[in-house]
Design an enzyme around this catalytic site. Sequence first.
Site, PDB file in Angstrom:
ATOM      1  N   SER A  11      -7.002  -1.058  12.320  1.00  0.00           N
ATOM      2  CA  SER A  11      -6.499  -0.793  10.968  1.00  0.00           C
ATOM      3  C   SER A  11      -7.420  -1.440   9.937  1.00  0.00           C
ATOM      4  O   SER A  11      -7.596  -2.662   9.923  1.00  0.00           O
ATOM      5  CB  SER A  11      -5.085  -1.347  10.799  1.00  0.00           C
ATOM      6  N   ASP A  38      -4.177   2.685   6.316  1.00  0.00           N
ATOM      7  CA  ASP A  38      -2.843   2.407   5.780  1.00  0.00           C
ATOM      8  C   ASP A  38      -2.810   2.675   4.283  1.00  0.00           C
ATOM      9  O   ASP A  38      -3.485   1.995   3.508  1.00  0.00           O
ATOM     10  CB  ASP A  38      -2.484   0.938   6.037  1.00  0.00           C
ATOM     11  N   MET A  40      -0.689   2.593   0.944  1.00  0.00           N
ATOM     12  CA  MET A  40       0.490   1.919   0.385  1.00  0.00           C
ATOM     13  C   MET A  40       0.517   2.098  -1.126  1.00  0.00           C
ATOM     14  O   MET A  40      -0.515   1.975  -1.788  1.00  0.00           O
ATOM     15  CB  MET A  40       0.434   0.432   0.705  1.00  0.00           C
ATOM     16  N   MET A  71       2.436   5.248   3.593  1.00  0.00           N
ATOM     17  CA  MET A  71       3.594   4.435   3.191  1.00  0.00           C
ATOM     18  C   MET A  71       3.759   4.651   1.696  1.00  0.00           C
ATOM     19  O   MET A  71       3.593   3.729   0.886  1.00  0.00           O
ATOM     20  CB  MET A  71       3.335   2.956   3.535  1.00  0.00           C
ATOM     21  N   ASP A 178       2.400  -0.100  15.837  1.00  0.00           N
ATOM     22  CA  ASP A 178       1.683  -0.639  14.674  1.00  0.00           C
ATOM     23  C   ASP A 178       2.373  -1.899  14.167  1.00  0.00           C
ATOM     24  O   ASP A 178       3.536  -1.856  13.755  1.00  0.00           O
ATOM     25  CB  ASP A 178       1.687   0.443  13.580  1.00  0.00           C
TER      26      ASP A 178
END
Length: 218
Positions: A11, A38, A40, A71, A178
């Site tokens: 990640s 990722d 966010m 996310m 994760d």
Amino acid sequence: MSPPKIRIAPSLLAADFSRLGDEVRAAERAGADWLHLDIMDGHFVPNISFGPALVRALRPHSALPFDVHLMIAPADPFLAAFAEAGADVISLHPEAGPHLHRSLQTIRALGRRAGVVLNPATPASAVAPVLDLCDLILVMSVNPGFGGQTFLDSQLPKIAELRRMIAATGRDIALEVDGGVTAETAPRCLAAGADTLVAGTAVFGATDYAAAIAALRG
Ligand code: DX5
Ligand code: ZN
């Protein structure tokens, strides 16, 4: 029978943000199978990371599949942007919008693999009605938003339950974990039935990425 193939997906959240191109190339050289990105928004999760422009900028630096974990809420308005930026797998949380089935259809229609992400408090049953549209199921073993958190053993039975659900479909659906995945916790994930491990701190926090990735494979 040969042992199942284990994929390691470092990640980028734990990488050095001042030199991301180098970090992506280093992870690939070190034996990563996928790259986990990722996304966010500071709304769905209490942190902000990066968006499609960064995914697009990194795309020429790696041949690895880009595993994009959204996310963000809403996610639907951004699915095309991430597909066009070079995502290979796009995963989202059921809580991100009212129409998970439609979101997965949209990802598939964009020619990308579609994934569903289950928070620690979200049961395996949340994915059951949409399994036919899933190429990947991602089990969060921490609450999403930050790297470097402690692995939640409470999620292991859910991984095992999802492995049984996937086996019953007869389809090849990746089962990914994760959060807090380390050389110590990885064997528990694999024993429960996971085949894909996300690791931020355990890879990018190490001095030797290749050794760190090898250690995760057990
Ligand atoms: C958390 C992210 C994870 C995170 C994992 O919201 O989804 O991918 O980067 O970081 P580690 O491996 O450090 O727990
Ligand atoms: Zn993630």
